[in-house]
Design a protein around this motif. Structure first.
Motif, PDB file in Angstrom:
ATOM      1  N   PHE A  33       1.044  -1.072   0.041  1.00  0.00           N
ATOM      2  CA  PHE A  33       0.008   0.021   0.145  1.00  0.00           C
ATOM      3  C   PHE A  33       0.820   1.216   0.016  1.00  0.00           C
ATOM      4  CE2 PHE A  33      -2.543  -3.208   2.121  1.00  0.00           C
ATOM      5  CZ  PHE A  33      -3.646  -3.157   1.306  1.00  0.00           C
ATOM      6  N   PRO A  34       1.370   1.433  -1.058  1.00  0.00           N
ATOM      7  CA  PRO A  34       2.280   2.816  -1.371  1.00  0.00           C
ATOM      8  C   PRO A  34       1.572   4.207  -1.118  1.00  0.00           C
ATOM      9  CG  PRO A  34       2.724   1.355  -3.267  1.00  0.00           C
ATOM     10  CD  PRO A  34       1.288   0.854  -2.415  1.00  0.00           C
ATOM     11  N   GLN A  35       2.020   5.105  -0.594  1.00  0.00           N
ATOM     12  CA  GLN A  35       1.107   6.134  -0.190  1.00  0.00           C
ATOM     13  C   GLN A  35       1.526   7.377  -0.792  1.00  0.00           C
ATOM     14  OE1 GLN A  35       1.357   7.233   4.031  1.00  0.00           O
ATOM     15  NE2 GLN A  35       0.650   4.914   4.439  1.00  0.00           N
ATOM     16  N   CYS A  36       2.463   7.135  -2.055  1.00  0.00           N
ATOM     17  CA  CYS A  36       2.918   8.351  -2.807  1.00  0.00           C
ATOM     18  C   CYS A  36       3.176   7.818  -4.024  1.00  0.00           C
ATOM     19  CB  CYS A  36       4.040   8.870  -2.127  1.00  0.00           C
ATOM     20  SG  CYS A  36       5.169   9.391  -3.169  1.00  0.00           S
ATOM     21  N   GLY A  37       2.849   8.426  -5.347  1.00  0.00           N
ATOM     22  CA  GLY A  37       2.942   7.933  -6.538  1.00  0.00           C
ATOM     23  C   GLY A  37       4.530   7.587  -7.049  1.00  0.00           C
ATOM     24  N   PHE A  38       5.294   8.273  -6.323  1.00  0.00           N
ATOM     25  CA  PHE A  38       6.739   8.116  -6.673  1.00  0.00           C
ATOM     26  C   PHE A  38       7.178   6.872  -6.138  1.00  0.00           C
ATOM     27  CE2 PHE A  38       6.071  12.777  -6.703  1.00  0.00           C
ATOM     28  CZ  PHE A  38       6.104  12.850  -8.000  1.00  0.00           C
ATOM     29  N   SER A  39       6.749   6.703  -4.778  1.00  0.00           N
ATOM     30  CA  SER A  39       7.235   5.411  -4.183  1.00  0.00           C
ATOM     31  C   SER A  39       6.551   3.962  -4.778  1.00  0.00           C
ATOM     32  CB  SER A  39       6.623   5.320  -2.743  1.00  0.00           C
ATOM     33  OG  SER A  39       7.364   6.127  -1.868  1.00  0.00           O
ATOM     34  N   ALA A  40       5.230   4.379  -5.059  1.00  0.00           N
ATOM     35  CA  ALA A  40       4.403   3.259  -5.959  1.00  0.00           C
ATOM     36  C   ALA A  40       5.298   2.894  -7.172  1.00  0.00           C
ATOM     37  CB  ALA A  40       3.005   3.771  -6.011  1.00  0.00           C
ATOM     38  N   ALA A  41       5.807   3.973  -8.162  1.00  0.00           N
ATOM     39  CA  ALA A  41       6.484   3.719  -9.263  1.00  0.00           C
ATOM     40  C   ALA A  41       7.589   2.826  -9.227  1.00  0.00           C
ATOM     41  CB  ALA A  41       6.814   5.015  -9.833  1.00  0.00           C
ATOM     42  N   VAL A  42       8.395   3.152  -8.045  1.00  0.00           N
ATOM     43  CA  VAL A  42       9.659   2.135  -7.623  1.00  0.00           C
ATOM     44  C   VAL A  42       9.244   0.789  -7.552  1.00  0.00           C
ATOM     45  CG1 VAL A  42      11.730   2.027  -6.381  1.00  0.00           C
ATOM     46  CG2 VAL A  42      10.923   4.234  -7.260  1.00  0.00           C
ATOM     47  N   VAL A  43       8.231   0.548  -6.672  1.00  0.00           N
ATOM     48  CA  VAL A  43       7.651  -0.609  -6.142  1.00  0.00           C
ATOM     49  C   VAL A  43       7.348  -1.410  -7.460  1.00  0.00           C
ATOM     50  CG1 VAL A  43       5.643  -1.719  -5.273  1.00  0.00           C
ATOM     51  CG2 VAL A  43       6.949  -0.071  -4.046  1.00  0.00           C
ATOM     52  N   GLN A  44       6.691  -0.803  -8.303  1.00  0.00           N
ATOM     53  CA  GLN A  44       6.263  -1.488  -9.771  1.00  0.00           C
ATOM     54  C   GLN A  44       7.510  -1.807 -10.501  1.00  0.00           C
ATOM     55  OE1 GLN A  44       2.697  -1.547 -10.391  1.00  0.00           O
ATOM     56  NE2 GLN A  44       3.619  -3.107 -11.717  1.00  0.00           N
ATOM     57  N   VAL A  45       8.439  -0.883 -10.406  1.00  0.00           N
ATOM     58  CA  VAL A  45       9.800  -1.242 -11.224  1.00  0.00           C
ATOM     59  C   VAL A  45      10.312  -2.453 -10.790  1.00  0.00           C
ATOM     60  CG1 VAL A  45      12.060  -0.697 -11.807  1.00  0.00           C
ATOM     61  CG2 VAL A  45      10.048   0.812 -12.301  1.00  0.00           C
ATOM     62  N   LEU A  46      10.578  -2.428  -9.531  1.00  0.00           N
ATOM     63  CA  LEU A  46      11.057  -3.756  -8.792  1.00  0.00           C
ATOM     64  C   LEU A  46      10.311  -5.014  -8.717  1.00  0.00           C
ATOM     65  CD1 LEU A  46      12.396  -1.960  -5.495  1.00  0.00           C
ATOM     66  CD2 LEU A  46      13.790  -2.570  -7.728  1.00  0.00           C
ATOM     67  N   SER A  47       8.974  -4.784  -8.538  1.00  0.00           N
ATOM     68  CA  SER A  47       8.116  -5.989  -8.702  1.00  0.00           C
ATOM     69  C   SER A  47       8.224  -6.569 -10.122  1.00  0.00           C
ATOM     70  CB  SER A  47       6.683  -5.409  -8.219  1.00  0.00           C
ATOM     71  OG  SER A  47       6.629  -4.991  -6.894  1.00  0.00           O
ATOM     72  N   ASP A  48       8.080  -5.705 -11.282  1.00  0.00           N
ATOM     73  CA  ASP A  48       8.023  -6.363 -12.480  1.00  0.00           C
ATOM     74  C   ASP A  48       9.390  -6.951 -12.936  1.00  0.00           C
ATOM     75  OD1 ASP A  48       5.668  -4.967 -13.041  1.00  0.00           O
ATOM     76  OD2 ASP A  48       6.438  -3.258 -14.048  1.00  0.00           O
ATOM     77  N   LEU A  49      10.499  -6.544 -12.146  1.00  0.00           N
ATOM     78  CA  LEU A  49      11.789  -7.397 -12.338  1.00  0.00           C
ATOM     79  C   LEU A  49      11.719  -8.626 -11.579  1.00  0.00           C
ATOM     80  CD1 LEU A  49      14.341  -4.267 -12.630  1.00  0.00           C
ATOM     81  CD2 LEU A  49      13.395  -5.697 -14.628  1.00  0.00           C
ATOM     82  N   GLY A  50      11.045  -8.702 -10.784  1.00  0.00           N
ATOM     83  CA  GLY A  50      11.067  -9.834  -9.876  1.00  0.00           C
ATOM     84  C   GLY A  50      12.084  -9.841  -8.725  1.00  0.00           C
ATOM     85  N   VAL A  51      12.414  -8.463  -8.441  1.00  0.00           N
ATOM     86  CA  VAL A  51      13.402  -8.239  -7.287  1.00  0.00           C
ATOM     87  C   VAL A  51      12.922  -8.326  -5.894  1.00  0.00           C
ATOM     88  CG1 VAL A  51      15.129  -6.808  -6.315  1.00  0.00           C
ATOM     89  CG2 VAL A  51      14.589  -6.906  -8.759  1.00  0.00           C
ATOM     90  N   LYS A  52      13.384  -9.168  -5.053  1.00  0.00           N
ATOM     91  CA  LYS A  52      12.998  -9.214  -3.759  1.00  0.00           C
ATOM     92  C   LYS A  52      13.524  -7.966  -2.999  1.00  0.00           C
ATOM     93  CE  LYS A  52      12.090 -13.865  -2.676  1.00  0.00           C
ATOM     94  NZ  LYS A  52      12.691 -14.873  -3.651  1.00  0.00           N
ATOM     95  N   PHE A  53      12.941  -7.269  -2.080  1.00  0.00           N
ATOM     96  CA  PHE A  53      13.218  -6.001  -1.697  1.00  0.00           C
ATOM     97  C   PHE A  53      12.894  -5.715  -0.387  1.00  0.00           C
ATOM     98  CE2 PHE A  53       9.984  -2.925  -2.376  1.00  0.00           C
ATOM     99  CZ  PHE A  53       9.018  -3.598  -3.206  1.00  0.00           C
ATOM    100  N   LYS A  54      13.198  -4.931   0.629  1.00  0.00           N
ATOM    101  CA  LYS A  54      12.605  -4.521   1.875  1.00  0.00           C
ATOM    102  C   LYS A  54      12.039  -3.247   1.874  1.00  0.00           C
ATOM    103  CE  LYS A  54      13.103  -4.452   6.937  1.00  0.00           C
ATOM    104  NZ  LYS A  54      13.719  -4.768   8.135  1.00  0.00           N
ATOM    105  N   GLY A  55      10.891  -3.047   2.118  1.00  0.00           N
ATOM    106  CA  GLY A  55      10.246  -1.744   1.844  1.00  0.00           C
ATOM    107  C   GLY A  55      10.194  -1.066   3.118  1.00  0.00           C
ATOM    108  N   ILE A  56      10.792   0.055   3.507  1.00  0.00           N
ATOM    109  CA  ILE A  56      10.842   0.497   4.911  1.00  0.00           C
ATOM    110  C   ILE A  56       9.860   1.919   4.713  1.00  0.00           C
ATOM    111  CG2 ILE A  56      12.061   1.586   6.875  1.00  0.00           C
ATOM    112  CD1 ILE A  56      14.238  -0.458   6.088  1.00  0.00           C
ATOM    113  N   ASP A  57       8.884   1.976   5.453  1.00  0.00           N
ATOM    114  CA  ASP A  57       7.874   3.115   5.406  1.00  0.00           C
ATOM    115  C   ASP A  57       8.649   4.345   6.496  1.00  0.00           C
ATOM    116  OD1 ASP A  57       5.691   4.951   5.582  1.00  0.00           O
ATOM    117  OD2 ASP A  57       4.287   3.338   6.386  1.00  0.00           O
ATOM    118  N   VAL A  58       8.884   5.334   5.894  1.00  0.00           N
ATOM    119  CA  VAL A  58       9.429   6.478   6.541  1.00  0.00           C
ATOM    120  C   VAL A  58       8.350   7.106   7.142  1.00  0.00           C
ATOM    121  CG1 VAL A  58      11.587   6.549   4.992  1.00  0.00           C
ATOM    122  CG2 VAL A  58       9.421   8.172   4.788  1.00  0.00           C
ATOM    123  N   THR A  59       7.007   7.220   6.691  1.00  0.00           N
ATOM    124  CA  THR A  59       5.952   7.964   7.319  1.00  0.00           C
ATOM    125  C   THR A  59       5.678   7.714   8.827  1.00  0.00           C
ATOM    126  OG1 THR A  59       4.050   6.568   6.627  1.00  0.00           O
ATOM    127  CG2 THR A  59       5.185   8.213   5.073  1.00  0.00           C
TER     128      THR A  59
END
Lengths: 110, 95
Positions: A29-55
């Motif tokens: 549940f990204p709360q910002c379009g720019f964060s969502a865009a990067v999540v999308q890129v990483l997910s499309d590539l199948g990269v496992k990553f740790k998301g850290i919510d700064v909010t």
């Protein structure tokens, strides 16, 4: 974690996890379009990553900007190195540089 | 002077751009967190400058961030950047 500084925590996260995305919201549940865009890129590539919510942590939200010397969120780290924010990640994905870099660093299957 | 004009003046002075385009996208973010009701909170900047030659993407953006430090710590909530050298810009243009 008492006494641990924000910088120590960031150093620990980016050392222990191969791919870390400091973002607003969560990968689900990204709360910002720019964060969502990067999540999308990483997910499309199948990269496992740790998301850290700064909010959820004002000290981290400011601390990561100081740590990286970068004024905006999201911020992508791979193997402890700052890659960039949304524009850079998207540009690199479009040109194929991101995929090459991720393979070179062993976080994406060759 | 609007925020956009101020940024334009600073960037033109600091980076001697061959071309500089600043687009106010605040209307696309109206009502979002960080959006200012008066607008001028979200910008896209495209700069073509020889000053970017030999610099990494991160270094280029940091150059722009440094010039716009006041804006980024104040009114401007989001800034997307395209930073190109004249050679890179020429390569993007249709032949």
């Amino acid at each position: 974690m008492t006494g641990t500084t924000v910088n120590d925590r960031i150093t620990q996260e980016i050392t222990e996890n191969p791919v870390v995305l400091y973002m607003k919201g969560t990968p689900m549940f990204p709360q910002c379009g720019f964060s969502a865009a990067v999540v999308q890129v990483l997910s499309d590539l199948g990269v496992k990553f740790k998301g850290i919510d700064v909010t959820v942590d004002p000290s981290l939200r400011e601390g990561i900007k100081q740590f990286t010397n970068w004024p905006t969120i999201p911020q992508l780290y791979v193997k402890g190195e700052f890659v960039g924010g949304c524009d850079i990640v998207r540009e690199m994905a479009a040109s194929g540089e991101l995929q090459t870099m991720l393979r070179d660093k062993g976080v994406l299957a060759a | 002077m609007t925020i956009r004009e101020g940024m334009e003046r600073k960037l033109a002075g600091a980076l001697a751009p061959q071309s500089l385009e600043i687009i106010d996208q605040s209307h696309r973010h109206a009502g979002h967190a960080g959006a200012n009701p008066q607008g001028e909170s979200h910008f896209h900047v495209q700069i073509v400058s020889q000053a970017f030659a030999g610099k990494s993407r991160v270094e280029r953006q940091r150059m722009v961030h440094a010039v716009l430090a006041d804006e980024l710590s104040g009114r401007v909530h989001a800034l997307t950047l395209a930073t190109l050298t004249p050679e890179e810009a020429a390569a993007l243009r249709p032949a």
